[in-house]
Write a protein that holds these residues in place. Structure first.
Motif, short mmCIF file in Angstrom:
data_model
loop_
_atom_site.label_atom_id
_atom_site.label_comp_id
_atom_site.label_asym_id
_atom_site.label_seq_id
_atom_site.Cartn_x
_atom_site.Cartn_y
_atom_site.Cartn_z
N ARG A 1 0.84 -1.21 0.00
CA ARG A 1 0.00 0.00 0.00
C ARG A 1 0.87 1.26 0.00
O ARG A 1 0.62 2.19 -0.75
N LEU A 2 1.93 1.27 0.82
CA LEU A 2 2.82 2.43 0.87
C LEU A 2 3.51 2.63 -0.48
O LEU A 2 3.59 3.74 -1.00
N ARG A 3 4.01 1.54 -1.07
CA ARG A 3 4.69 1.63 -2.37
C ARG A 3 3.74 2.18 -3.44
O ARG A 3 4.11 3.05 -4.23
N GLU A 4 2.47 1.68 -3.46
CA GLU A 4 1.49 2.17 -4.44
C GLU A 4 1.25 3.67 -4.28
O GLU A 4 1.21 4.40 -5.26
N LEU A 5 1.08 4.12 -3.04
CA LEU A 5 0.83 5.54 -2.79
C LEU A 5 2.04 6.40 -3.16
O LEU A 5 1.90 7.48 -3.74
N ARG A 6 3.23 5.91 -2.83
CA ARG A 6 4.46 6.65 -3.15
C ARG A 6 4.62 6.78 -4.67
O ARG A 6 4.88 7.87 -5.19
N LYS A 7 4.43 5.67 -5.39
CA LYS A 7 4.59 5.69 -6.84
C LYS A 7 3.51 6.53 -7.51
O LYS A 7 3.78 7.22 -8.50
N ARG B 1 13.94 7.70 -1.71
CA ARG B 1 14.84 8.71 -1.14
C ARG B 1 14.09 10.02 -0.88
O ARG B 1 14.23 10.63 0.18
N GLU B 2 13.28 10.47 -1.85
CA GLU B 2 12.54 11.72 -1.70
C GLU B 2 11.50 11.61 -0.58
O GLU B 2 11.35 12.53 0.22
N LEU B 3 10.79 10.49 -0.52
CA LEU B 3 9.80 10.30 0.54
C LEU B 3 10.49 10.29 1.90
O LEU B 3 10.02 10.93 2.85
N ARG C 1 11.41 13.87 2.87
CA ARG C 1 10.23 14.63 3.28
C ARG C 1 9.72 14.20 4.66
O ARG C 1 9.21 15.02 5.41
N ALA C 2 9.82 12.90 4.94
CA ALA C 2 9.27 12.36 6.19
C ALA C 2 10.25 12.47 7.36
O ALA C 2 9.86 12.27 8.51
N GLY C 3 11.52 12.74 7.05
CA GLY C 3 12.52 12.82 8.11
C GLY C 3 12.90 11.45 8.65
O GLY C 3 13.19 11.29 9.84
N VAL C 4 12.88 10.44 7.77
CA VAL C 4 13.31 9.09 8.15
C VAL C 4 14.40 8.66 7.18
O VAL C 4 14.66 9.33 6.18
N THR C 5 15.04 7.53 7.45
CA THR C 5 16.10 7.06 6.57
C THR C 5 15.53 6.37 5.34
O THR C 5 14.40 5.86 5.35
N ASN C 6 16.34 6.34 4.27
CA ASN C 6 15.94 5.63 3.05
C ASN C 6 15.65 4.17 3.36
O ASN C 6 14.70 3.58 2.84
N LEU D 1 4.78 5.63 10.94
CA LEU D 1 3.85 5.63 9.83
C LEU D 1 3.22 7.01 9.66
O LEU D 1 3.04 7.50 8.55
N LYS D 2 2.92 7.68 10.77
CA LYS D 2 2.36 9.03 10.74
C LYS D 2 3.30 9.98 10.00
O LYS D 2 2.88 10.73 9.12
N LYS D 3 4.59 9.95 10.34
CA LYS D 3 5.56 10.84 9.70
C LYS D 3 5.60 10.59 8.19
O LYS D 3 5.65 11.52 7.39
N ILE D 4 5.56 9.34 7.80
CA ILE D 4 5.64 8.99 6.38
C ILE D 4 4.36 9.41 5.66
O ILE D 4 4.42 10.00 4.57
N LEU D 5 3.20 9.11 6.25
CA LEU D 5 1.94 9.47 5.60
C LEU D 5 1.76 10.99 5.53
O LEU D 5 1.20 11.50 4.57
#
Length: 193
Positions: A9-15, A22-24, A27-32, A50-54
């Motif tokens: 689900r995360l990969r689908e939303l990112r793509k 790397r860009e996500l 933006r989220a302040g987490v590691t690649n 998950l909150k930071k990423i979303l």
């Protein structure tokens, strides 16, 4: 999260947003590697991660787990139709997750012994309140710490830094509400995440 493929689900939303891992991550302040491991389902993200990423996409927790299709308003929701928006350890079941005109979020929360909303204090717009139905929870709000037991309640401005931890030996169950219904809006405002 049992029965839910967080990584895919995360990969689908990112793509869909044409973002590299790397860009996500930036933006989220987490590691690649965090993004990569989650997308491979090698690690299960905490609610706060998950909150930071979303937030960086932005996608709401309810849209992430329930999908984007709104559902028509109705009055009753059987237990099996509540949308699980927890992290696979904490269980937060949202009432009417896909109702398009919600003006509040009602959540049935379950914290196993030792569970916690994360090291980072949570802050978001709105107000929230709840009643402990079973067990006990340590609630920190703006530096003040209180242990709440079954029957005890809380209500506070969600912009104050807060955190929930089950320090007891039994599961803690809470029924909570927050307004505005920040689980449905995407972006930064979310409850206990």
């Amino acid at each position: 999260m049992e029965g839910f493929d967080v990584g895919t689900r995360l990969r689908e939303l990112r793509k869909a947003r044409k973002l590299s891992q790397r860009e996500l991550a930036k933006r989220a302040g987490v590691t690649n590697s965090t993004i990569s491991l989650i997308e491979q389902n090698s690690v299960s993200p905490s609610v706060s991660s998950l909150k930071k990423i979303l937030d960086a996409l932005p996608v709401s927790i309810s849209a992430f787990f329930a999908g984007d299709e709104p559902a028509p308003p109705r009055a009753f929701y059987p237990a099996e139709e509540l949308t699980e928006i927890g992290d696979g350890y904490l269980s937060w079941r949202l009432v009417a997750a896909r109702r398009p005109d919600r003006s509040m979020s009602i959540i049935y929360e379950r914290y196993p012994p030792g569970a916690d909303t994360g090291d980072a204090m949570l802050e978001h717009d709105g107000e929230e309140g709840g009643v402990v139905v079973a067990g006990e929870i340590e609630l920190t709000v703006s530096g003040e710490v209180q242990i709440l037991c079954a029957g005890d309640a809380y209500y506070f401005d969600s912009r104050l830094p807060h955190r929930f931890r089950n320090i007891g030996k039994e599961e803690c169950v809470i029924v909570s509400a927050n307004s505005p219904p920040t689980f449905a809006e995407g972006g930064r405002e979310m409850h206990h995440a």
